[in-house]
Design a protein around this motif. Structure first.
Motif, PDB file in Angstrom:
ATOM      1  N   VAL A  70       0.831  -1.246   0.042  1.00  0.00           N
ATOM      2  CA  VAL A  70       0.072   0.018  -0.025  1.00  0.00           C
ATOM      3  C   VAL A  70       1.043   1.242   0.012  1.00  0.00           C
ATOM      4  O   VAL A  70       0.640   2.323  -0.828  1.00  0.00           O
ATOM      5  CB  VAL A  70      -0.952  -0.085   1.125  1.00  0.00           C
ATOM      6  N   THR A  71       1.992   1.257   0.858  1.00  0.00           N
ATOM      7  CA  THR A  71       2.889   2.400   0.968  1.00  0.00           C
ATOM      8  C   THR A  71       3.303   2.824  -0.542  1.00  0.00           C
ATOM      9  O   THR A  71       3.348   3.728  -0.919  1.00  0.00           O
ATOM     10  CB  THR A  71       4.139   2.182   1.948  1.00  0.00           C
ATOM     11  N   GLN A  72       3.758   1.543  -1.330  1.00  0.00           N
ATOM     12  CA  GLN A  72       4.370   1.952  -2.799  1.00  0.00           C
ATOM     13  C   GLN A  72       3.424   2.647  -3.569  1.00  0.00           C
ATOM     14  O   GLN A  72       3.599   3.583  -4.331  1.00  0.00           O
ATOM     15  CB  GLN A  72       4.925   0.630  -3.288  1.00  0.00           C
ATOM     16  N   ILE A  73       1.984   2.239  -3.511  1.00  0.00           N
ATOM     17  CA  ILE A  73       0.968   2.652  -4.198  1.00  0.00           C
ATOM     18  C   ILE A  73       0.739   4.173  -3.918  1.00  0.00           C
ATOM     19  O   ILE A  73       0.490   4.936  -4.683  1.00  0.00           O
ATOM     20  CB  ILE A  73      -0.247   1.825  -4.072  1.00  0.00           C
ATOM     21  N   ILE A  74       0.603   4.430  -2.220  1.00  0.00           N
ATOM     22  CA  ILE A  74       0.062   5.634  -2.148  1.00  0.00           C
ATOM     23  C   ILE A  74       1.607   6.750  -2.455  1.00  0.00           C
ATOM     24  O   ILE A  74       1.179   8.007  -2.727  1.00  0.00           O
ATOM     25  CB  ILE A  74       0.345   5.742  -0.428  1.00  0.00           C
ATOM     26  N   ASN A  75       2.805   6.440  -2.538  1.00  0.00           N
ATOM     27  CA  ASN A  75       3.722   6.903  -2.797  1.00  0.00           C
ATOM     28  C   ASN A  75       3.658   7.345  -4.519  1.00  0.00           C
ATOM     29  O   ASN A  75       3.541   8.584  -4.640  1.00  0.00           O
ATOM     30  CB  ASN A  75       5.212   6.378  -3.040  1.00  0.00           C
ATOM     31  N   THR A  76       2.962   6.594  -5.348  1.00  0.00           N
ATOM     32  CA  THR A  76       2.687   7.097  -6.642  1.00  0.00           C
ATOM     33  C   THR A  76       1.519   8.004  -6.569  1.00  0.00           C
ATOM     34  O   THR A  76       1.660   9.149  -7.512  1.00  0.00           O
ATOM     35  CB  THR A  76       2.385   5.898  -7.194  1.00  0.00           C
ATOM     36  N   LEU A  77       0.560   7.669  -5.913  1.00  0.00           N
ATOM     37  CA  LEU A  77      -0.726   8.475  -6.078  1.00  0.00           C
ATOM     38  C   LEU A  77      -0.384   9.696  -5.479  1.00  0.00           C
ATOM     39  O   LEU A  77      -0.790  11.072  -5.458  1.00  0.00           O
ATOM     40  CB  LEU A  77      -1.684   7.884  -5.147  1.00  0.00           C
ATOM     41  N   GLU A  78       0.521   9.989  -4.374  1.00  0.00           N
ATOM     42  CA  GLU A  78       0.943  11.364  -3.809  1.00  0.00           C
ATOM     43  C   GLU A  78       1.794  12.085  -4.591  1.00  0.00           C
ATOM     44  O   GLU A  78       1.474  13.332  -4.577  1.00  0.00           O
ATOM     45  CB  GLU A  78       1.659  10.999  -2.536  1.00  0.00           C
ATOM     46  N   LYS A  79       2.597  11.488  -5.490  1.00  0.00           N
ATOM     47  CA  LYS A  79       3.358  12.196  -6.389  1.00  0.00           C
ATOM     48  C   LYS A  79       2.361  12.787  -7.527  1.00  0.00           C
ATOM     49  O   LYS A  79       2.888  13.927  -7.962  1.00  0.00           O
ATOM     50  CB  LYS A  79       4.426  11.192  -7.150  1.00  0.00           C
ATOM     51  N   ASP A  80       1.218  12.031  -7.846  1.00  0.00           N
ATOM     52  CA  ASP A  80       0.431  12.815  -8.866  1.00  0.00           C
ATOM     53  C   ASP A  80      -0.710  13.672  -8.141  1.00  0.00           C
ATOM     54  O   ASP A  80      -1.536  14.112  -8.824  1.00  0.00           O
ATOM     55  CB  ASP A  80      -0.386  11.233  -9.477  1.00  0.00           C
ATOM     56  N   GLY A  81      -0.361  13.889  -6.859  1.00  0.00           N
ATOM     57  CA  GLY A  81      -1.265  14.870  -6.225  1.00  0.00           C
ATOM     58  C   GLY A  81      -2.735  14.389  -5.811  1.00  0.00           C
ATOM     59  O   GLY A  81      -3.611  14.970  -5.652  1.00  0.00           O
ATOM     60  N   LEU A  82      -2.835  13.212  -5.914  1.00  0.00           N
ATOM     61  CA  LEU A  82      -4.105  12.636  -5.264  1.00  0.00           C
ATOM     62  C   LEU A  82      -4.490  12.208  -4.030  1.00  0.00           C
ATOM     63  O   LEU A  82      -5.773  12.095  -3.648  1.00  0.00           O
ATOM     64  CB  LEU A  82      -4.264  11.424  -6.428  1.00  0.00           C
ATOM     65  N   VAL A  83      -3.289  11.979  -3.279  1.00  0.00           N
ATOM     66  CA  VAL A  83      -3.639  11.840  -1.720  1.00  0.00           C
ATOM     67  C   VAL A  83      -2.494  12.656  -1.225  1.00  0.00           C
ATOM     68  O   VAL A  83      -1.342  13.123  -1.700  1.00  0.00           O
ATOM     69  CB  VAL A  83      -3.310  10.123  -1.326  1.00  0.00           C
ATOM     70  N   GLU A  84      -2.783  12.961   0.224  1.00  0.00           N
ATOM     71  CA  GLU A  84      -1.792  13.673   1.071  1.00  0.00           C
ATOM     72  C   GLU A  84      -1.815  12.794   2.302  1.00  0.00           C
ATOM     73  O   GLU A  84      -2.575  12.053   2.610  1.00  0.00           O
ATOM     74  CB  GLU A  84      -2.137  15.045   1.294  1.00  0.00           C
ATOM     75  N   ARG A  85      -0.490  12.909   2.785  1.00  0.00           N
ATOM     76  CA  ARG A  85      -0.374  12.279   4.358  1.00  0.00           C
ATOM     77  C   ARG A  85      -0.245  13.334   5.347  1.00  0.00           C
ATOM     78  O   ARG A  85       0.139  14.488   5.212  1.00  0.00           O
ATOM     79  CB  ARG A  85       1.087  11.582   4.196  1.00  0.00           C
ATOM     80  N   THR A  86      -0.816  13.023   6.460  1.00  0.00           N
ATOM     81  CA  THR A  86      -1.000  13.945   7.538  1.00  0.00           C
ATOM     82  C   THR A  86      -0.278  12.770   9.040  1.00  0.00           C
ATOM     83  O   THR A  86      -0.736  11.706   8.782  1.00  0.00           O
ATOM     84  CB  THR A  86      -2.170  14.374   7.950  1.00  0.00           C
ATOM     85  N   ILE A  87       0.348  13.398   9.634  1.00  0.00           N
ATOM     86  CA  ILE A  87       0.477  12.730  10.904  1.00  0.00           C
ATOM     87  C   ILE A  87      -0.728  12.573  12.030  1.00  0.00           C
ATOM     88  O   ILE A  87      -1.301  13.678  11.939  1.00  0.00           O
ATOM     89  CB  ILE A  87       1.823  13.763  11.795  1.00  0.00           C
TER      90      ILE A  87
END
Length: 149
Positions: A70-87
């Motif tokens: 999931v982390t690998q997929i999230i990395n790609t989606l984040e680069k594309d501006g589709l998701v963001e991470r928060t603490i």
């Protein structure tokens, strides 16, 4: 039990092989590969349940894959501006994932494209045969689940 020389067994095996060769399960959905679509849809589904953010572990549990996947997929989606991470303010070790407005639009567009594919299949087969196919595929799934136990 029928042997592999039976005409029915051969026909069934051929049908499974032909179905697999179509690659329908590997095709992009609105420009996203199936794993990206599944992650987007899972987060979108969580947002629809008033859970605007999800932990990677929650996503991985729902999709039955490992957190690193999931982390690998999230990395790609984040680069594309589709998701963001928060603490997570309650647990600073935990990271929460949410869709951006662009990600929400992408998830909705992909879901619509996915739905259109199956609506097209229903149009092609008709309602009755579509129901029969769904019932038969459920039985096939149950059969293979029993084999794997």
């Amino acid at each position: 039990m029928a042997n592999i020389e039976s005409p029915t067994a051969k026909k069934l095996l051929h049908a499974f092989m032909q179905f697999r060769k179509t690659g329908w399960h590997d095709k992009k959905i609105a420009g996203y590969n199936p794993s990206e679509f599944k992650v987007l849809a899972t987060i979108e589904h969580g947002a629809n349940k008033h859970q605007t953010e999800m932990k990677v572990s929650e996503i991985s549990q729902q999709l039955k894959v490992t957190p690193p996947t999931v982390t690998q997929i999230i990395n790609t989606l984040e680069k594309d501006g589709l998701v963001e991470r928060t603490i997570d303010p309650n647990d600073r070790r935990a990271v929460k994932i949410k869709l951006t407005p662009k990600g929400l639009k992408a998830a909705q567009k992909a879901r619509e494209a996915f739905t259109e594919t199956f609506l097209g299949l229903i149009d092609y087969l008709g309602e009755e045969e579509s129901e029969q196919l769904a019932d038969l595929l459920s039985k096939v799934h149950q059969y293979f689940q029993q084999l794997n136990r």
